[in-house]
Design an enzyme around this catalytic site. Structure first.
Site, PDB file in Angstrom:
ATOM      1  N   ASP A 177       0.870  -1.177   0.000  1.00 30.26           N
ATOM      2  CA  ASP A 177       0.000   0.000   0.000  1.00 30.26           C
ATOM      3  C   ASP A 177       0.900   1.217   0.000  1.00 30.26           C
ATOM      4  O   ASP A 177       2.127   1.086  -0.149  1.00 30.26           O
ATOM      5  CB  ASP A 177      -0.927  -0.038   1.236  1.00 30.26           C
ATOM      6  CG  ASP A 177      -2.283   0.579   0.928  1.00 30.26           C
ATOM      7  OD1 ASP A 177      -2.301   1.787   0.626  1.00 30.26           O
ATOM      8  OD2 ASP A 177      -3.302  -0.119   0.976  1.00 30.26           O
ATOM      9  N   HIS A 240      -3.147   3.237  -4.214  1.00 35.30           N
ATOM     10  CA  HIS A 240      -2.484   2.646  -3.040  1.00 35.30           C
ATOM     11  C   HIS A 240      -1.093   2.114  -3.404  1.00 35.30           C
ATOM     12  O   HIS A 240      -0.693   1.043  -2.957  1.00 35.30           O
ATOM     13  CB  HIS A 240      -3.348   1.519  -2.449  1.00 35.30           C
ATOM     14  CG  HIS A 240      -4.605   2.020  -1.797  1.00 35.30           C
ATOM     15  ND1 HIS A 240      -4.660   2.410  -0.477  1.00 35.30           N
ATOM     16  CD2 HIS A 240      -5.844   2.214  -2.299  1.00 35.30           C
ATOM     17  CE1 HIS A 240      -5.883   2.817  -0.177  1.00 35.30           C
ATOM     18  NE2 HIS A 240      -6.627   2.714  -1.277  1.00 35.30           N
ATOM     19  N   GLU A 304     -10.176   2.854  -4.457  1.00 40.66           N
ATOM     20  CA  GLU A 304      -9.751   4.233  -4.160  1.00 40.66           C
ATOM     21  C   GLU A 304      -8.601   4.732  -5.054  1.00 40.66           C
ATOM     22  O   GLU A 304      -7.521   5.028  -4.562  1.00 40.66           O
ATOM     23  CB  GLU A 304      -9.359   4.322  -2.687  1.00 40.66           C
ATOM     24  CG  GLU A 304     -10.521   3.991  -1.766  1.00 40.66           C
ATOM     25  CD  GLU A 304     -10.134   3.897  -0.299  1.00 40.66           C
ATOM     26  OE1 GLU A 304     -10.958   4.290   0.535  1.00 40.66           O
ATOM     27  OE2 GLU A 304      -9.040   3.418   0.031  1.00 40.66           O
TER      28      GLU A 304
END
Ligand code: ACM
Ligand code: ZN
Length: 538
Positions: A177, A240, A304
């Site tokens: 991440d 990420h 995201e």
């Protein structure tokens, strides 16, 4: 009987099987022996636990018969392992003379107990019974984020021991991440050399680093496999990915140098979807991951991913035009499908977070993992309806990193994964459920176990048990499992902590929110706004 996950088919009879130090475990399987080793089994001849193949049973089903001998029947190793997990609970539940101690919640140790008495002493008297048991869902998972905080092999092994007891069969490792890349990659070594180190966390001045070597991964996979658990790796993309970009900045649209993220939250920098070299890089990375992990599945994230940089990038805009795509959301669909196609050549199937459905062009082979509350379910349900395999990890109440004041044990337990609004056909494509633990605010093992248990015990029952759920009954059975988890050093929150009264719960939530709000980021956002406004008035 206090077995968790609850068994739905149980017949009892008069009589008790006396489980002693000389009860013989009739298997040559060392791991099976190991899993009951704290029950001090030896090579005696008094009575026995038998294992018999029964091909009429389903893949993970088992039948446990307790009479003059104990028999576990199954058609697979997983079935035997589940039967053994139930047997271990029955032994623990019926400990010969420790019931009073247990009720008082005093620490009990089977090992010490047995040593202090004449051998072969009766450890446990299990009532005669026949249990027939099978899982509700085929996929029963737990996800651990090892990027925000890193957890070594010894912690992972404790988790795997707990997953076995709870009949969970998937351990999803969120390996990379923004805040760290945690896997040794020989062909792209800067990923673990640079991507696994962050200078500090939210200004604390303390370096945080760590990654799993290939041999450690092999050790984790073997340990998991011996307990009937599949390890699914996640390489999150295109968002990420700051830790990846810190190692190889040429992978972003801007190619600007960047450091492994020291703060949390969603960021603008993501992988470029317009450069062929990015795909070549990812294929190389996934080739190595695919070799390391025997699972048929690789999770490729997709959550995201803000498109600001793609909008401004000539290569990304060109990719939209060249491939006849409508917009940047389609570009993510295109990006993901290219990765999925490559995984197919490796014999692997992709799992993706639900945002990957947004483009509407996602390859039909990809499994969708649903996490976002809000409007998304309609899209997720429609995809499941059309045949897409789906995993339910709904944020509320399956996200284990949130305080018990938000998602209490009861709320997590009572949540029905086959949610309202799902069609009968869609429900058939719900492969299972999984609870994730994101570790932004989980710095150590103690906090990890506190957040995870007992809520994961509730999730495990939802994943396995087909019969009606009853929270009071679950609560009555829970202390036994908690004591067993204690024995393997996996202490979690107490029942009271997991069911806080409204006032206490609210205070904990407030504390969590205050801690999560990053004052530095707010300050810099306010400053940036002020600079902008000053420029405008100049
Ligand atoms: C997620 O929580 N971003 C999958
Ligand atoms: Zn780009």
């Amino acid at each position: 009987m206090k077995v968790i996950p609850k068994v739905c088919s149980l017949k009892t009879d008069d009589g008790k099987f006396e489980f002693s130090a000389s009860t013989k475990l009739q298997t040559s399987d060392d791991v099976m022996r190991l899993l009951l080793s704290d029950m001090l089994l030896s090579e005696g001849k008094e009575n026995e636990v038998l294992f018999s193949d029964d091909t009429s049973l389903g893949d993970e089903d088992y039948r446990l018969s307790v009479g003059e001998s104990v028999e576990i029947a199954a058609s697979s190793q997983r079935g035997f392992l589940h039967g053994l997990a139930t047997l271990k609970q029955l032994i623990f539940e019926n400990l010969n003379d420790d019931k009073t101690k247990y009720a008082k919640n005093e620490s009990i140790s089977l090992k010490n107990k047995n040593r202090s008495e004449n051998s072969p002493s009766v450890i446990s008297k299990i009532p005669y019974c026949i249990i027939e048991d099978s899982p509700r869902f085929a996929y029963r998972g737990y996800m651990l984020d090892v990027s925000r905080h890193f957890f070594g092999v010894s912690t992972i092994k404790k988790i795997l021991d707990a997953l076995w007891l709870l009949k969970l069969n998937v351990f999803h490792l969120h390996l990379c991440d923004n805040q760290g890349f945690r896997l040794e990659i020989e062909s792209l070594p800067k990923l673990h050399e640079i991507g696994s180190v962050r200078k500090q966390t939210r200004g604390d001045g303390v370096e945080l680093k760590g990654f799993y070597t290939k041999s450690e991964i092999a050790e984790i996979i073997k340990y998991a496999d011996e307990r009937g658990i599949e390890v699914i790796p996640e390489i999150d993309m295109p968002g990420h990915t700051i830790a990846m970009l810190a190692a190889y900045p040429e992978l972003s649209c801007t190619e600007k140098p960047i450091e492994v993220a020291e703060r949390f939250g969603i960021v603008r920098e993501i992988l470029c979807a317009g450069k062929e070299s990015v795909f070549e890089f990812l294929f190389k990375l996934l080739d190595e991951v695919a070799k390391l992990f025997p699972s048929k599945y690789i999770h490729i994230g997709g959550d995201e991913a803000p498109k600001y940089q793609w909008e401004e990038c000539a290569a990304c805009r060109n990719a939209v035009k060249k491939n006849g795509l409508r917009d940047m959301e389609d570009l993510q669909g295109y990006f993901t499908n290219r990765i999925i196609d490559h995984l197919k050549t490796l014999g692997k199937t992709a799992i993706v977070w639900n945002e990957s459905l947004n483009s509407g062009i996602l390859d039909e082979s990809a499994v969708c993992q649903y996490w976002q509350d809000g409007k998304v379910p309609e899209r997720v349900f429609a995809a499941a309806d059309r045949g897409r395999k789906t995993i339910i990890s709904k944020f509320s109440p399956y996200y284990l990193d949130y305080p018990y004041g938000m998602f209490s044990l009861k709320k997590t337990y009572l949540f029905e994964p086959l949610m309202d609004g799902m069609s009968t056909q869609g429900a058939k494509n719900i492969w299972g459920i999984e609870s994730p633990l994101w570790t932004e605010y989980v710095p150590d093992e103690e906090k990890l176990f506190y957040q995870t248990f007992p809520r994961l015990i509730a999730v495990a029952e939802s994943a396995w048990t087909k019969c009606e759920k009853d929270f009071d009954d679950f609560k009555m059975r829970l202390p036994l499992m908690q004591r067993m988890l204690d024995e393997i050093s996996v202490a979690g929150a107490s029942i009271n902590e997991s069911l806080p009264n409204p006032m206490k719960g609210m205070l904990k939530v407030a504390k969590f929110v205050v801690n999560a709000v990053d004052k530095e980021m707010i300050k810099s956002a306010i400053n940036a706004k002020k600079v902008k406004e000053t420029r405008r008035t100049e």
